[in-house]
Design a protein around this motif. Structure first.
Motif, PDB file in Angstrom:
ATOM      1  N   SER A  70       0.871  -1.204   0.203  1.00 20.64           N
ATOM      2  CA  SER A  70      -0.103   0.110   0.014  1.00 20.64           C
ATOM      3  C   SER A  70       0.790   1.304   0.072  1.00 20.64           C
ATOM      4  N   SER A  71       0.380   2.178  -0.448  1.00 18.05           N
ATOM      5  CA  SER A  71       1.090   3.677  -0.463  1.00 18.05           C
ATOM      6  C   SER A  71       0.914   4.392   0.850  1.00 18.05           C
ATOM      7  N   ASP A  72       0.142   3.794   1.749  1.00 16.69           N
ATOM      8  CA  ASP A  72       0.026   4.292   3.146  1.00 16.69           C
ATOM      9  C   ASP A  72       0.781   3.582   4.157  1.00 16.69           C
ATOM     10  N   ASP A  73       1.642   4.230   4.620  1.00 15.36           N
ATOM     11  CA  ASP A  73       2.798   3.678   5.540  1.00 15.36           C
ATOM     12  C   ASP A  73       2.105   3.009   6.914  1.00 15.36           C
ATOM     13  N   GLY A  74       1.030   3.739   7.294  1.00 12.20           N
ATOM     14  CA  GLY A  74       0.244   2.967   8.475  1.00 12.20           C
ATOM     15  C   GLY A  74      -0.576   1.695   8.052  1.00 12.20           C
ATOM     16  N   VAL A  75      -1.035   1.709   6.963  1.00 12.61           N
ATOM     17  CA  VAL A  75      -1.567   0.220   6.304  1.00 12.61           C
ATOM     18  C   VAL A  75      -0.712  -0.504   5.878  1.00 12.61           C
ATOM     19  N   MET A  76       0.742  -0.092   5.636  1.00 14.19           N
ATOM     20  CA  MET A  76       1.338  -1.039   5.076  1.00 14.19           C
ATOM     21  C   MET A  76       2.045  -1.996   6.300  1.00 14.19           C
TER      22      MET A  76
END
Length: 198
Positions: free
Chosen positions: A147-153
């Motif tokens: 994912s491009s979202d670090d938190g979701v990653m």
């Protein structure tokens, strides 16, 4: 050095050489044309047969069950990445059932809900294997979701990407068409869906 007039004998010799160089006329020319057409036609037939053979061999390679299951899995992942839920639904069989008690409708609902939070997703599956036991095939491989979202990653790494066991996707072939494979089951003994997700 002066010029010498061409005598009658010399002129006749030049005329005979000129006639000998010209192509034959009449029946001889017709025979040569026929031979050229036959060779060209034979070459064309051989060319068409060679092309048909190459296309046939390519289709045999393309339609192998192992190759088709790999393609179907890859296209299924691309449909999920692109949030194309109608296309994703086309890959899933009506009799789908998995270890998390999902049927086809529930799986689609969960994917739609889960990937709503995963921005810029990309699903990869390096080094997957396929075991074929016609009319079914099992795709086995590690699935990585980015994912491009670090938190979701970080959450994806913990719950999906670092799983010690591979996912197994079971595909069934539903007709004589080489590409008519549908996903009927997904399993992974180490993957757990949290209780707070209904």
């Amino acid at each position: 050095m002066g010029t010498r007039p061409i005598g009658e004998g010399t002129g006749r010799a030049i005329l005979q050489e000129t006639v000998a160089v010209q192509p034959p006329t009449g029946r001889a020319l017709g025979k040569n044309k026929g031979a050229l057409v036959t060779i060209t036609l034979r070459g064309a037939i051989i060319g068409v047969l060679a092309t048909a053979l190459c296309i046939g061999l390519y289709l045999l390679w393309l339609w192998r069950p192992e190759h088709q299951v790999r393609l179907r899995t890859q296209h299924f992942f691309h449909a999920i990445d692109g949030r194309n839920w109608e296309t994703a639904a086309d890959f899933i069989g009506d009799d789908y059932r998995d270890q998390w008690n999902n049927d086809r409708a529930r799986l689609l609902e969960r994917m739609r809900e889960g990937f709503r939070w995963v921005r810029g997703s990309r699903i990869t599956a390096p080094d997957a294997a396929v075991q074929v036991e016609t009319p079914r095939a099992i795709w086995i491989g590690k699935i990585n979701v980015y994912s491009s979202d670090d938190g979701v990653m970080q959450l994806l790494d913990e719950r999906v990407n670092r799983l010690p066991t591979p996912f197994k996707l079971e595909w069934h072939r539903f007709s004589g068409k080489p590409w008519d494979w549908k996903l009927v089951r997904v399993s992974n003994s180490a993957f757990e869906i949290p209780a707070d997700i209904n």
